[in-house]
Design a protein around this motif. Structure first.
Motif, short mmCIF file in Angstrom:
data_model
loop_
_atom_site.label_atom_id
_atom_site.label_comp_id
_atom_site.label_asym_id
_atom_site.label_seq_id
_atom_site.Cartn_x
_atom_site.Cartn_y
_atom_site.Cartn_z
N HIS A 44 -6.42 2.48 4.55
CA HIS A 44 -5.19 1.86 4.07
C HIS A 44 -4.02 2.12 5.03
N PHE A 45 -3.82 3.40 5.40
CA PHE A 45 -2.70 3.73 6.27
C PHE A 45 -2.90 3.27 7.70
N PHE A 46 -4.15 3.24 8.16
CA PHE A 46 -4.42 2.67 9.48
C PHE A 46 -3.97 1.20 9.50
N LEU A 47 -4.34 0.46 8.48
CA LEU A 47 -3.97 -0.96 8.41
C LEU A 47 -2.47 -1.17 8.24
N LEU A 48 -1.79 -0.19 7.64
CA LEU A 48 -0.33 -0.27 7.50
C LEU A 48 0.39 0.23 8.76
N GLY A 49 -0.35 0.86 9.69
CA GLY A 49 0.26 1.37 10.91
C GLY A 49 0.92 2.72 10.75
N ASN A 50 0.63 3.44 9.67
CA ASN A 50 1.19 4.77 9.45
C ASN A 50 0.18 5.79 9.97
N ILE A 51 0.29 6.12 11.26
CA ILE A 51 -0.69 6.97 11.93
C ILE A 51 -0.69 8.41 11.41
N PRO A 52 0.47 9.05 11.16
CA PRO A 52 0.40 10.41 10.61
C PRO A 52 -0.33 10.45 9.26
N ALA A 53 -0.06 9.49 8.40
CA ALA A 53 -0.73 9.46 7.09
C ALA A 53 -2.22 9.17 7.26
N MET A 54 -2.57 8.27 8.16
CA MET A 54 -3.99 7.96 8.42
C MET A 54 -4.72 9.19 8.94
N ALA A 55 -4.12 9.89 9.90
CA ALA A 55 -4.76 11.05 10.51
C ALA A 55 -4.94 12.17 9.49
N THR A 56 -3.91 12.44 8.70
CA THR A 56 -4.03 13.53 7.74
C THR A 56 -4.97 13.16 6.59
N ALA A 57 -5.02 11.90 6.21
CA ALA A 57 -5.97 11.49 5.18
C ALA A 57 -7.41 11.66 5.67
N THR A 58 -7.64 11.40 6.94
CA THR A 58 -8.97 11.58 7.52
C THR A 58 -9.38 13.05 7.49
N VAL A 59 -8.47 13.91 7.92
CA VAL A 59 -8.75 15.35 7.89
C VAL A 59 -8.92 15.82 6.43
N SER A 60 -8.12 15.27 5.53
CA SER A 60 -8.22 15.65 4.12
C SER A 60 -9.56 15.24 3.51
N ALA A 61 -10.11 14.12 3.95
CA ALA A 61 -11.44 13.71 3.48
C ALA A 61 -12.47 14.76 3.90
N ALA A 62 -12.44 15.14 5.17
CA ALA A 62 -13.37 16.16 5.66
C ALA A 62 -13.17 17.47 4.90
#
Length: 169
Positions: A44-62
């Motif tokens: 979702h955040f990747f598609l919105l262009g919010n890179i900090p949120a995308m990166a932290t969501a990815t780490v949060s999934a792991a």
């Protein structure tokens, strides 16, 4: 704003997984569903262009998936260090630190806490994500975090009542 753009559809998927996660009264399903929600959130955040949120969501999934297997304080510290390192590379405005801080606190909660205290910290993290989402213009994310906050408060109340009932028995 397109309510059915690919970004919003990913946000709606995160919404479903997030609500299911935070209605759980046992920790294992909460962590599994939360990890799945984070994957949808990252998209979702990747598609919105919010890179900090995308990166932290990815780490949060792991983090959520790792927390299913271990509660190692050392791993929690390592994940927080990774989040801070990523944040230092991708955050360009103070608001970008909101998802980083939320994910770091969520990591400590997932690895080091259980039950009601874990959910209270996760509620604080949820409120940080809510502010991030409002500022990002994320419709699905804003609805998600507001709904998760309500679901978590409800679950915490149920858990407190169950604890009191068990103590009275």
């Amino acid at each position: 704003m397109d309510f059915f753009s690919p970004a919003q559809i990913a946000g709606y998927a995160a919404f479903v997984f997030g609500i299911a996660a935070f209605l759980q009264t046992t920790d294992r399903p909460l962590k599994l569903l939360n990890g799945t929600q984070c994957i949808a959130y990252a998209i979702h955040f990747f598609l919105l262009g919010n890179i900090p949120a995308m990166a932290t969501a990815t780490v949060s999934a792991a983090r959520s998936f790792l927390a299913l297997r271990t509660s190692s304080p050392l791993l929690a510290v390592a994940v927080v260090a990774i989040l801070l390192a990523i944040g230092s590379q991708v955050v360009t405005h103070w608001t970008g630190w909101l998802p980083v801080a939320a994910s770091a606190c969520g990591t400590l909660a997932m690895f080091l806490m259980r039950g009601i205290p874990m959910r209270l910290v996760m509620l604080a993290c949820c409120l940080m994500w809510l502010v991030n989402n409002v500022l990002s213009g994320s419709i699905g994310g804003t609805l998600l975090e507001a709904s998760i906050a309500i679901a978590m408060v409800s679950t915490i109340v149920r858990m407190v009542r169950a604890r009191r009932a068990a103590a009275a028995a």
